[in-house]
Design an enzyme around this catalytic site. Structure first.
Site, mmCIF file in Angstrom:
data_model
loop_
_atom_site.group_PDB
_atom_site.id
_atom_site.type_symbol
_atom_site.label_atom_id
_atom_site.label_comp_id
_atom_site.label_asym_id
_atom_site.label_seq_id
_atom_site.Cartn_x
_atom_site.Cartn_y
_atom_site.Cartn_z
ATOM 1 N N ARG A 27 9.915 13.982 2.821
ATOM 2 C CA ARG A 27 9.108 12.763 2.901
ATOM 3 C C ARG A 27 7.619 13.073 2.826
ATOM 4 O O ARG A 27 6.813 12.176 2.622
ATOM 5 C CB ARG A 27 9.398 12.032 4.213
ATOM 6 C CG ARG A 27 10.827 11.551 4.332
ATOM 7 C CD ARG A 27 11.124 11.091 5.737
ATOM 8 N NE ARG A 27 10.324 9.936 6.090
ATOM 9 C CZ ARG A 27 10.714 8.677 5.959
ATOM 10 N NH1 ARG A 27 11.909 8.412 5.488
ATOM 11 N NH2 ARG A 27 9.929 7.687 6.302
ATOM 12 N N ASN A 101 6.114 6.672 14.317
ATOM 13 C CA ASN A 101 5.774 6.407 12.912
ATOM 14 C C ASN A 101 5.121 5.044 12.853
ATOM 15 O O ASN A 101 5.547 4.135 13.566
ATOM 16 C CB ASN A 101 7.041 6.334 12.038
ATOM 17 C CG ASN A 101 7.670 7.677 11.818
ATOM 18 O OD1 ASN A 101 7.149 8.692 12.248
ATOM 19 N ND2 ASN A 101 8.815 7.673 11.145
ATOM 20 N N GLY A 102 4.154 4.865 11.973
ATOM 21 C CA GLY A 102 3.502 3.556 11.855
ATOM 22 C C GLY A 102 2.064 3.635 12.332
ATOM 23 O O GLY A 102 1.503 4.719 12.499
ATOM 24 N N GLU A 481 5.620 6.531 -17.197
ATOM 25 C CA GLU A 481 6.435 7.339 -16.293
ATOM 26 C C GLU A 481 6.336 8.827 -16.652
ATOM 27 O O GLU A 481 6.231 9.687 -15.768
ATOM 28 C CB GLU A 481 7.900 6.849 -16.353
ATOM 29 C CG GLU A 481 8.893 7.608 -15.503
ATOM 30 C CD GLU A 481 8.568 7.632 -13.999
ATOM 31 O OE1 GLU A 481 7.638 6.953 -13.566
ATOM 32 O OE2 GLU A 481 9.245 8.374 -13.273
ATOM 33 N N HIS A 504 -9.856 2.247 -28.868
ATOM 34 C CA HIS A 504 -10.819 1.378 -28.177
ATOM 35 C C HIS A 504 -11.545 2.137 -27.075
ATOM 36 O O HIS A 504 -12.039 1.528 -26.131
ATOM 37 C CB HIS A 504 -10.110 0.138 -27.638
ATOM 38 C CG HIS A 504 -9.541 -0.693 -28.737
ATOM 39 N ND1 HIS A 504 -10.313 -1.477 -29.557
ATOM 40 C CD2 HIS A 504 -8.271 -0.808 -29.199
ATOM 41 C CE1 HIS A 504 -9.539 -2.065 -30.466
ATOM 42 N NE2 HIS A 504 -8.293 -1.661 -30.270
#
Ligand code: F6R
Length: 608
Positions: A27, A101-102, A481, A504
């Site tokens: 994570r 967490n948070g 991606e 451009h």
């Protein structure tokens, strides 16, 4: 981002905590720690290095006795990565240990109040107010102290709490951040992510916002936000332990790339019964669908890129305008949405803060919400009116591959299903798509079987300073991606450009030797893309063109080509993306990058 584990049982808590934290490494984190209760006091081990340091510091957990504990991986927000800021945090009297967490939004007010009360803080975190509040409110009744503390907190949290006075009780509380209970044999567990639980149990309870759980090795009590006992269902996870292991591959990313044929097949099969597409008991009824006059796709990162492909496919099949937007922009835009808008939220983790907030915004405005999600029971899945699950299984590598591929499949199926009902595409077109879809897994396998070709090509890219990906239509969506995959894991700057847009402005960056990858899967636009290839070639670019078998003959020795199997024009993204996942992997490998855990990135982005 941050991860939580907790254990109460009869065996070594440290062993579960360390193994659990290792499963959560993917994570993203910058420090980690555990606290285990032993002889009425906490034994703590922390590191600002990798989890393996925690294993070493504790002799694989053997030096830390005790069978109640909590652990945490921290991704710094309030305060730099340091031992002081890493969790668990303790109360001044060392009776409470907390992992969080948070974000506690009112922490500075609370901190000042606690300082005025005489509490001393040792970290810069918002979390540290929690153990102090627990100490403040604790008068011998843990439940009362937890309830009083939670009432004071504003913001989002998932908490793991243990108290030195209660040697068997593990407390878990959730508000807006995910938290799952694992129901084991002679033990009960807490984790922010099922991957930390699967090696111990497949029986889980998903906590809802406002719920607090009190676990012992033999009991589970859950209370709702009003303090009433909640009756919760045990869910059985169908992910097996091998999905959270590398199974012989050097990296999860390669394992997950190789799993794509199987995941795509599973996703297809779960919505295709005997050749007929069925989306189950979704609330988007035929009647509702017929009233839809606009589709909003909202997502972040690669999920947004899947949505970018979805826009082309859905507009083609449904003739309904589709807007695809980054969730972080959508949520603050005051979008024009009503009950005739279908909002499609795409998220692998189901926990991305911006996507969840965008979902809530669209829901408030009356839109029907259909979520395309991989993680069962995740916040986005729960908040949506309908969920179409992808069947990718756990995705551990930070860079998504199978998550993206299975999202594409669900979007195709949604398009075909809705076009059938609305009659917006002709029968032959839908039949052609239906006939081609089951062939996609084997065509992906074919590309994967030639991965050594891409490994060779990667050598030409490894030293590049900047790489450009160009394409038109779905090729452009895939370019986005392809470019993200490369830059996120190899740290080489790259940009994706609509091929017609280069002149451009961006073409000024093309110089002698600049690598340009031209995606040429869209057959009907070949001539147009070829002109753009010539434009960059004339300015010295080294061009690699990605083309479907038999489609394109450049008759130009300077242009290298990369082939992928031919398929239906609406499905090209599923095949075209594969070589670029491999290219990103091999370039990163060659450059010695940490492929599964690229710097600064987190797998599940639960802050905005
Ligand atoms: C890139 C990547 C991220 C995620 C994005 C959204 O490889 O993985 O860009 O796609 O953070 O995450 P989910 O899909 O979990 O909402």
């Amino acid at each position: 981002m941050c991860g939580i584990v907790g254990y109460t049982g009869k065996s070594s808590a440290a062993e579960f905590l360390l193994n659990g934290l290792e499963k959560l490494e993917y994570r993203g984190y910058d420090s980690a720690g555990i606290a285990v209760l032993h002889d009425k006091s906490f034994e703590i081990s922390k590191t600002i290095e990798r989890i393996e340091t925690l294993f070493a510091q504790t002799s694989n957990g053997n030096n830390i006795k005790g069978s109640l504990g909590i652990g945490h991986t921290r991704w710094a927000t309030h305060g730099a990565p340091s031992l002081e800021n890493s969790h668990p945090h303790l109360s001044n009297d060392r009776k409470f240990a907390v992992v969080h967490n948070g974000i506690i939004e009112n922490y500075s007010v609370l901190k000042q109040e606690l300082i005025d009360d005489g509490f001393q803080f040792t970290s810069e975190t918002d979390t540290e107010v929690i153990p102090m509040l627990l100490q403040k409110y604790y008068k011998g009744d843990i439940k009362a102290a937890v309830t009083a503390t939670l009432k004071k907190l504003e913001g989002s949290f998932a908490l793991g709490i243990i108290c030195a006075d209660s040697p068997e009780t593990l407390i878990a509380a959730k508000r807006f951040s995910p938290l799952i209970l694992g129901i084991g044999e002679n033990c009960n567990l807490v984790a922010s992510d099922v991957t930390a639980l699967v090696s111990h149990t497949k029986n889980v309870i998903y906590l809802e916002d406002g719920e607090t759980a009190f676990l012992t090795p033999a009991s589970v009590e859950i209370y709702d936000s009003e303090g009433a006992m909640a009756n919760k269902r045990i869910s059985v996870i169908d992910w097996d332990i091998s999905s959270a292991q590398k199974s012989g591959y050097d990296h999860f990313m390669m394992k997950e790339i190789m799993e794509q044929p199987d995941c795509v097949k599973k996703t297809l099969e779960s919505y295709n019964k005997n050749g007929e597409i069925t989306l189950g008991n979704i609330k988007l009824t035929e009647q509702k669908l017929k009233k839809i006059n606009k589709i909003e796709i909202v997502a972040c990162g690669s999920a947004y890129h899947a949505g970018a492909v979805g826009k082309y496919v859905l507009e083609e099949l449904l003739r309904i305008p589709v807007n695809v937007e980054l969730a972080s922009e959508f949520r603050y835009r005051n979008p024009i949405i009503d009950s005739n808008t279908l909002t499609v939220v795409i998220s692998q983790s189901g926990e991305t803060a911006d996507s969840l907030a965008a979902l809530k915004e669209a829901k408030k405005m009356g839109s029907h919400i259909l979520a395309v999600v991989n993680v069962v029971g995740s916040s986005i899945a729960k908040a949506a009116d309908d969920v179409l699950y992808t069947r990718a299984g756990p995705e551990i590598a930070v860079a998504t591959t199978k998550g993206y591929s299975t999202q594409l499949i669900v979007l195709y199926l949604l398009g075909i299903w809705a076009a059938n009902i609305l009659g917006t595409a002709n029968k032959e077109q839908l039949k052609a798509l239906n006939d081609e879809l089951p062939l996609i897994p084997q065509k992906i396998s074919k590309i994967l079987s030639q991965k050594s070709l891409i490994q060779d090509i990667a050598q030409d890219f490894a030293n590049a300073k900047s790489i450009f990906f160009i394409g038109r239509n779905i090729d452009y969506a895939v370019s986005l991606e392809a470019s993200l995959k490369l830059k996120e894991i190899s740290y080489i700057h790259s940009e994706a450009y609509a091929a017609g847009e280069l002149k451009h402005g961006t073409i000024s960056l093309i110089e002698d030797g600049t690598p340009v990858v031209a995606l040429c899967g869209c057959k009907r636009l070949h001539d147009k893309t070829l002109s753009n290839i010539k434009e960059v070639g004339a300015r010295g670019a080294r061009v690699l063109a990605c083309v479907a078998d038999r489609d394109f003959n450049f008759k130009d020795d300077k242009i290298k080509t990369l082939n992928f199997p031919a398929t239906n024009p609406l499905l090209i993204a599923s095949l075209e993306v594969i070589p670029f996942q491999l290219l990103a992997y091999y370039v990163a490998l060659q450059n010695g990058c940490d492929i599964d855990k690229p710097r600064n990135l987190a797998k599940s982005v639960t802050v905005e």
